[in-house]
Design a protein around this motif. Structure first.
Motif, PDB file in Angstrom:
ATOM      1  N   LEU A 120       0.716  -1.110  -0.112  1.00 41.57           N
ATOM      2  CA  LEU A 120      -0.077   0.134  -0.074  1.00 41.57           C
ATOM      3  C   LEU A 120       0.802   1.313   0.087  1.00 41.57           C
ATOM      4  CD1 LEU A 120      -2.436  -1.216   2.620  1.00 41.57           C
ATOM      5  CD2 LEU A 120      -2.964  -1.216   0.358  1.00 41.57           C
ATOM      6  N   GLY A 121       2.164   1.088  -0.245  1.00 36.49           N
ATOM      7  CA  GLY A 121       3.064   2.326  -0.283  1.00 36.49           C
ATOM      8  C   GLY A 121       3.852   2.545   0.842  1.00 36.49           C
ATOM      9  N   ALA A 122       4.066   3.692   1.285  1.00 37.63           N
ATOM     10  CA  ALA A 122       4.767   4.141   2.235  1.00 37.63           C
ATOM     11  C   ALA A 122       4.267   3.904   3.687  1.00 37.63           C
ATOM     12  CB  ALA A 122       5.352   5.667   2.321  1.00 37.63           C
ATOM     13  N   ALA A 123       4.953   3.930   4.910  1.00 35.81           N
ATOM     14  CA  ALA A 123       4.435   3.628   6.234  1.00 35.81           C
ATOM     15  C   ALA A 123       3.559   5.166   6.472  1.00 35.81           C
ATOM     16  CB  ALA A 123       5.515   3.581   7.164  1.00 35.81           C
ATOM     17  N   THR A 124       2.699   4.960   7.469  1.00 33.49           N
ATOM     18  CA  THR A 124       1.847   6.186   7.587  1.00 33.49           C
ATOM     19  C   THR A 124       2.035   6.622   9.096  1.00 33.49           C
ATOM     20  OG1 THR A 124       0.434   4.701   8.405  1.00 33.49           O
ATOM     21  CG2 THR A 124       0.159   5.605   6.030  1.00 33.49           C
ATOM     22  N   PHE A 125       3.336   6.340   9.668  1.00 37.91           N
ATOM     23  CA  PHE A 125       3.637   6.769  11.042  1.00 37.91           C
ATOM     24  C   PHE A 125       3.411   8.447  11.049  1.00 37.91           C
ATOM     25  CE2 PHE A 125       6.036   2.576  11.021  1.00 37.91           C
ATOM     26  CZ  PHE A 125       5.220   2.383  11.933  1.00 37.91           C
ATOM     27  N   LEU A 126       2.929   8.984  12.274  1.00 29.54           N
ATOM     28  CA  LEU A 126       3.065  10.508  12.336  1.00 29.54           C
ATOM     29  C   LEU A 126       4.494  10.893  12.999  1.00 29.54           C
ATOM     30  CD1 LEU A 126      -0.325  10.902  14.454  1.00 29.54           C
ATOM     31  CD2 LEU A 126      -0.108  11.148  11.651  1.00 29.54           C
ATOM     32  N   SER A 127       4.780  12.092  12.813  1.00 29.56           N
ATOM     33  CA  SER A 127       5.934  12.421  13.168  1.00 29.56           C
ATOM     34  C   SER A 127       6.620  12.153  14.500  1.00 29.56           C
ATOM     35  CB  SER A 127       6.450  14.031  12.873  1.00 29.56           C
ATOM     36  OG  SER A 127       5.262  14.805  13.751  1.00 29.56           O
ATOM     37  N   ASP A 128       5.647  12.408  15.501  1.00 28.80           N
ATOM     38  CA  ASP A 128       5.765  12.094  16.824  1.00 28.80           C
ATOM     39  C   ASP A 128       6.169  10.708  17.159  1.00 28.80           C
ATOM     40  OD1 ASP A 128       3.293  11.404  16.533  1.00 28.80           O
ATOM     41  OD2 ASP A 128       2.825  12.116  18.658  1.00 28.80           O
ATOM     42  N   GLU A 129       5.590   9.624  16.274  1.00 25.48           N
ATOM     43  CA  GLU A 129       5.594   8.312  16.311  1.00 25.48           C
ATOM     44  C   GLU A 129       7.118   7.968  15.776  1.00 25.48           C
ATOM     45  OE1 GLU A 129       1.445   6.083  16.004  1.00 25.48           O
ATOM     46  OE2 GLU A 129       2.100   7.279  14.127  1.00 25.48           O
ATOM     47  N   LEU A 130       7.784   8.660  15.309  1.00 18.07           N
ATOM     48  CA  LEU A 130       9.172   8.436  14.593  1.00 18.07           C
ATOM     49  C   LEU A 130      10.396   8.712  15.682  1.00 18.07           C
ATOM     50  CD1 LEU A 130       8.359   9.096  10.831  1.00 18.07           C
ATOM     51  CD2 LEU A 130       8.590   6.790  12.151  1.00 18.07           C
ATOM     52  N   ALA A 131       9.967   9.422  16.880  1.00 14.13           N
ATOM     53  CA  ALA A 131      10.796   9.860  17.685  1.00 14.13           C
ATOM     54  C   ALA A 131      11.839   8.638  17.992  1.00 14.13           C
ATOM     55  CB  ALA A 131      10.457  10.085  19.054  1.00 14.13           C
ATOM     56  N   ASP A 132      13.216   8.749  18.030  1.00 17.18           N
ATOM     57  CA  ASP A 132      14.250   7.801  18.373  1.00 17.18           C
ATOM     58  C   ASP A 132      14.548   7.931  19.899  1.00 17.18           C
ATOM     59  OD1 ASP A 132      16.107   5.886  18.107  1.00 17.18           O
ATOM     60  OD2 ASP A 132      17.375   7.053  16.747  1.00 17.18           O
ATOM     61  N   SER A 133      15.184   6.770  20.351  1.00 15.89           N
ATOM     62  CA  SER A 133      15.646   6.526  21.505  1.00 15.89           C
ATOM     63  C   SER A 133      16.821   5.668  21.630  1.00 15.89           C
ATOM     64  CB  SER A 133      14.471   6.073  22.483  1.00 15.89           C
ATOM     65  OG  SER A 133      14.294   4.817  21.957  1.00 15.89           O
ATOM     66  N   LYS A 134      17.772   6.023  22.885  1.00 13.46           N
ATOM     67  CA  LYS A 134      18.818   5.096  22.906  1.00 13.46           C
ATOM     68  C   LYS A 134      18.611   3.719  22.576  1.00 13.46           C
ATOM     69  CE  LYS A 134      23.380   4.680  25.386  1.00 13.46           C
ATOM     70  NZ  LYS A 134      23.886   5.327  26.325  1.00 13.46           N
ATOM     71  N   LYS A 135      17.714   3.244  23.506  1.00 14.33           N
ATOM     72  CA  LYS A 135      17.218   1.497  23.223  1.00 14.33           C
ATOM     73  C   LYS A 135      16.036   1.396  22.600  1.00 14.33           C
ATOM     74  CE  LYS A 135      19.588   0.854  27.768  1.00 14.33           C
ATOM     75  NZ  LYS A 135      19.168   0.021  29.190  1.00 14.33           N
ATOM     76  N   GLY A 136      15.821   0.393  22.195  1.00 12.99           N
ATOM     77  CA  GLY A 136      14.767   0.024  21.339  1.00 12.99           C
ATOM     78  C   GLY A 136      13.814  -0.542  22.555  1.00 12.99           C
ATOM     79  N   TRP A 137      12.410  -0.553  22.026  1.00 11.43           N
ATOM     80  CA  TRP A 137      11.391  -0.871  22.733  1.00 11.43           C
ATOM     81  C   TRP A 137      10.077  -1.807  22.094  1.00 11.43           C
ATOM     82  CZ3 TRP A 137       6.834   1.183  20.910  1.00 11.43           C
ATOM     83  CH2 TRP A 137       7.267   2.592  20.240  1.00 11.43           C
ATOM     84  N   ILE A 138       9.585  -2.617  22.654  1.00  5.05           N
ATOM     85  CA  ILE A 138       8.063  -3.143  22.131  1.00  5.05           C
ATOM     86  C   ILE A 138       7.195  -3.069  22.994  1.00  5.05           C
ATOM     87  CG2 ILE A 138       7.233  -5.340  21.400  1.00  5.05           C
ATOM     88  CD1 ILE A 138       9.891  -6.560  20.808  1.00  5.05           C
ATOM     89  N   ASP A 139       5.889  -2.447  22.469  1.00  7.90           N
ATOM     90  CA  ASP A 139       4.766  -2.255  23.407  1.00  7.90           C
ATOM     91  C   ASP A 139       3.749  -3.308  22.744  1.00  7.90           C
ATOM     92  OD1 ASP A 139       2.644  -1.213  24.674  1.00  7.90           O
ATOM     93  OD2 ASP A 139       2.295   0.320  23.503  1.00  7.90           O
ATOM     94  N   TYR A 140       3.381  -4.227  23.405  1.00  6.33           N
ATOM     95  CA  TYR A 140       2.141  -5.205  23.134  1.00  6.33           C
ATOM     96  C   TYR A 140       0.767  -4.492  23.535  1.00  6.33           C
ATOM     97  CZ  TYR A 140       6.037  -8.381  22.789  1.00  6.33           C
ATOM     98  OH  TYR A 140       7.340  -9.022  22.467  1.00  6.33           O
ATOM     99  N   HIS A 141      -0.031  -4.424  22.558  1.00  2.00           N
ATOM    100  CA  HIS A 141      -1.646  -3.709  22.979  1.00  2.00           C
ATOM    101  C   HIS A 141      -2.133  -4.899  23.588  1.00  2.00           C
ATOM    102  CE1 HIS A 141      -1.263  -1.627  19.143  1.00  2.00           C
ATOM    103  NE2 HIS A 141      -0.127  -1.251  19.507  1.00  2.00           N
ATOM    104  N   THR A 142      -3.068  -4.213  24.528  1.00  2.00           N
ATOM    105  CA  THR A 142      -3.902  -5.139  25.249  1.00  2.00           C
ATOM    106  C   THR A 142      -4.787  -6.198  24.580  1.00  2.00           C
ATOM    107  OG1 THR A 142      -5.677  -3.642  25.614  1.00  2.00           O
ATOM    108  CG2 THR A 142      -3.789  -3.722  27.226  1.00  2.00           C
TER     109      THR A 142
END
Length: 222
Positions: free
Chosen positions: A66-88
């Protein structure tokens, strides 16, 4: 007047030699023309063996890009460590999605699907269902196989493999090259159906010259 007995077209010795030649040629895979075989009484009608190959049938039309990803700008914030957030989990205990910021250090830190966990709708990994405990965030990307929030029932073939694996491998390759990847996987359900209708995946590299930027839908069908 007595009818004369018709002589064979070839002497017995000639016929014997010819038959031996035809048989030897057959051993070496040389096809002797039918008319010659008939001449010496060797031609037999070949029987067609029934095919033992099971026809492949599938209603899955494959991944829809479907083309390019649709993340918002604030969703692309970087951090030193990676993370995973599992939805409920929802009211039917179905996995609802996962977001992640993937870093190279997370590669191969995940775990295989726990056999004691049966995601809603899971019957068996054998025929006729061929179900799999499908990771939302793949094991090679750091996803847990021990957290029910990361497992949903998928058809192993072709959904889990090769379709999802294709895009997970793209992300893995970028991680191996030192990239940081924003990643999201959402299973989409219809009503109270226990198996999701489709899997939506999007990924975007945060590096300037990233090799990853996609959004794809994969139907959960055989």
């Amino acid at each position: 007047m007595a009818r004369k007995k018709q002589k064979p077209p070839f002497s017995p010795a000639v016929m014997l030699v010819a038959v031996l030649i035809i048989l030897v040629l057959g051993v070496f895979g040389v096809q002797v023309p039918d008319n010659i075989q008939e001449m010496f009484g060797l031609h037999t009608q070949q029987q067609t063996k029934p095919s033992t190959t099971k026809p492949v049938s599938s209603t899955n039309t494959g991944p829809k890009e479907l083309g390019a990803a649709t993340f918002l700008s604030d969703e692309l914030a970087d951090s030193k460590k990676g993370w995973i957030d599992y939805h409920t989990l929802d009211s039917l205990s179905r996995a609802t999605g996962a977001d992640a910021l993937l870093k190279p250090a997370m590669v191969n830190t995940g775990t295989s699907a726990n056999k004691d966990i049966r995601p809603p709708g899971f019957v068996s990994g054998l025929e006729p269902t061929l179900h799999s405990r499908g990771h939302l965030i793949g094991r090679q990307l750091g996803g847990s196989g021990d957290d029910p929030r990361n497992l949903t029932t998928l058809y192993q073939t072709p959904v889990n493999t090769p379709y999802m694996t294709k895009y997970e491998n793209q992300v893995r390759q970028a991680l191996d090259n030192g990239e940081t990847i924003r990643y999201r996987v959402i299973p989409v359900y219809e009503g109270t159906a226990l198996l999701c209708k489709q899997i939506d995946i999007e990924a975007k590299g945060l590096n300037k010259h990233t090799t990853v930027d996609f959004r794809v839908t994969i139907l959960n069908e055989r």
